[in-house]
Motif scaffolding. Sequence first.
Motif, PDB file in Angstrom:
ATOM      1  N   GLN A   1       0.846  -1.191   0.000  1.00  0.00           N
ATOM      2  CA  GLN A   1       0.000   0.000   0.000  1.00  0.00           C
ATOM      3  C   GLN A   1       0.882   1.243   0.000  1.00  0.00           C
ATOM      4  OE1 GLN A   1      -3.277   0.207   2.812  1.00  0.00           O
ATOM      5  NE2 GLN A   1      -3.284  -2.026   3.021  1.00  0.00           N
TER       6      GLN A   1
ATOM      7  N   ASN B   1       0.444   5.144   0.737  1.00  0.00           N
ATOM      8  CA  ASN B   1      -0.468   6.140   1.307  1.00  0.00           C
ATOM      9  C   ASN B   1      -1.881   5.588   1.431  1.00  0.00           C
ATOM     10  OD1 ASN B   1      -0.778   8.736   2.426  1.00  0.00           O
ATOM     11  ND2 ASN B   1      -1.623   9.542   0.509  1.00  0.00           N
ATOM     12  N   GLY B   2      -1.971   4.308   1.797  1.00  0.00           N
ATOM     13  CA  GLY B   2      -3.263   3.664   2.020  1.00  0.00           C
ATOM     14  C   GLY B   2      -3.903   3.046   0.799  1.00  0.00           C
ATOM     15  N   GLN B   3      -3.321   3.224  -0.388  1.00  0.00           N
ATOM     16  CA  GLN B   3      -3.878   2.649  -1.607  1.00  0.00           C
ATOM     17  C   GLN B   3      -3.122   1.388  -2.003  1.00  0.00           C
ATOM     18  OE1 GLN B   3      -5.211   5.431  -4.861  1.00  0.00           O
ATOM     19  NE2 GLN B   3      -3.794   6.823  -3.840  1.00  0.00           N
TER      20      GLN B   3
ATOM     21  N   THR C   1      -2.122   8.631  -6.359  1.00  0.00           N
ATOM     22  CA  THR C   1      -1.276   8.905  -5.194  1.00  0.00           C
ATOM     23  C   THR C   1      -0.975  10.399  -5.064  1.00  0.00           C
ATOM     24  OG1 THR C   1      -0.248   6.730  -5.420  1.00  0.00           O
ATOM     25  CG2 THR C   1       0.914   8.350  -4.087  1.00  0.00           C
TER      26      THR C   1
ATOM     27  N   THR D   1       3.278  -6.617   9.155  1.00  0.00           N
ATOM     28  CA  THR D   1       3.481  -5.477   8.265  1.00  0.00           C
ATOM     29  C   THR D   1       4.878  -4.912   8.448  1.00  0.00           C
ATOM     30  OG1 THR D   1       2.609  -3.895   9.871  1.00  0.00           O
ATOM     31  CG2 THR D   1       1.041  -4.857   8.313  1.00  0.00           C
TER      32      THR D   1
ATOM     33  N   THR E   1       6.962  -1.171   7.309  1.00  0.00           N
ATOM     34  CA  THR E   1       6.628   0.192   6.890  1.00  0.00           C
ATOM     35  C   THR E   1       7.880   0.968   6.508  1.00  0.00           C
ATOM     36  OG1 THR E   1       4.715   0.202   8.363  1.00  0.00           O
ATOM     37  CG2 THR E   1       5.486   2.329   7.562  1.00  0.00           C
TER      38      THR E   1
END
Length: 284
Positions: free
Chosen positions: A74, A76-78, A98, A115, A117
């Motif tokens: 993902q 930015n959350g997409q 984005t 996860t 990051t």
Amino acid sequence: MRPHSLYFAFAAAILSFSAHAATFSVLSGASYQPVVAPNSWASAFGTAIARSTAAATLTADGQWPTTLAGTTVQVNGQLAELYYVSPGQINFLVPDGTDFGSLGVVITDVGSGATQTSSVLVRNSSVGVFTSNSSGTGPGAILNGVTYAGPPFAVETAQNGGSDLRTRLAVYCTGLRYAGNPTHDSSVTSVTANVTAQGTDSSGNPYSFTVEYAGAAPGYIGLDQVNIVLPAQLDGAGAVSLTITAEDATSNVVTFPVNSLPASSIRLAGLTLSTNQTTGGSSV
């Protein structure tokens, strides 16, 4: 990111997966510079960032999957479309919508929920030229734009027909399709006015290439194309270095070879006199 067909096939080391957090970096999938653009290919490099190795196939609707070998990415959350995953490298398409700025990237192991990051800088343009050796430097992923033959090239292409035989090269890249189009207006299909191409020959002489087209490469997701014209002065130049600039973003440096035209193709292209008239017997 490694060329497949016209542009990329990926490979990476086989490493074991662990569920705890690990650091990874995100770079352009062509230039390996630390900036990417929407609808461009990117690569994540790290340790144990996926459980296994897999290459994707297109889905029924002609897209790449968003889950591959139990892994998602993902930005930015997409959710991003994935082309290749392995424990050491993941190649993904930065989602088209984005935002710009320093954004979070999350890799998830779907099975365990673990996860990892990181972050990446996203700009409207971040042009990277693919290379045939997948290093981000050296020979570019470049074809003759008419014959689709690879290097070496000549400054004329007989298959052009007509009076303009100048060779056009198709330079394959990513991250420039929205140059000068920050709202991503879908009606804008060519961004030629916002893209330039510069080069030098083996002697260090500079060239500004005419750009006849810049934009998305037809039929290839995330792949962009810049068509440039080779000037006659490059005949027999050998290795030529090339960079592409879109907005304020300049690509990695790639090379392509230019051979000499055969003697049978050499002709007088033009004649310019220093004065438009002279007295018989005098020099001009």
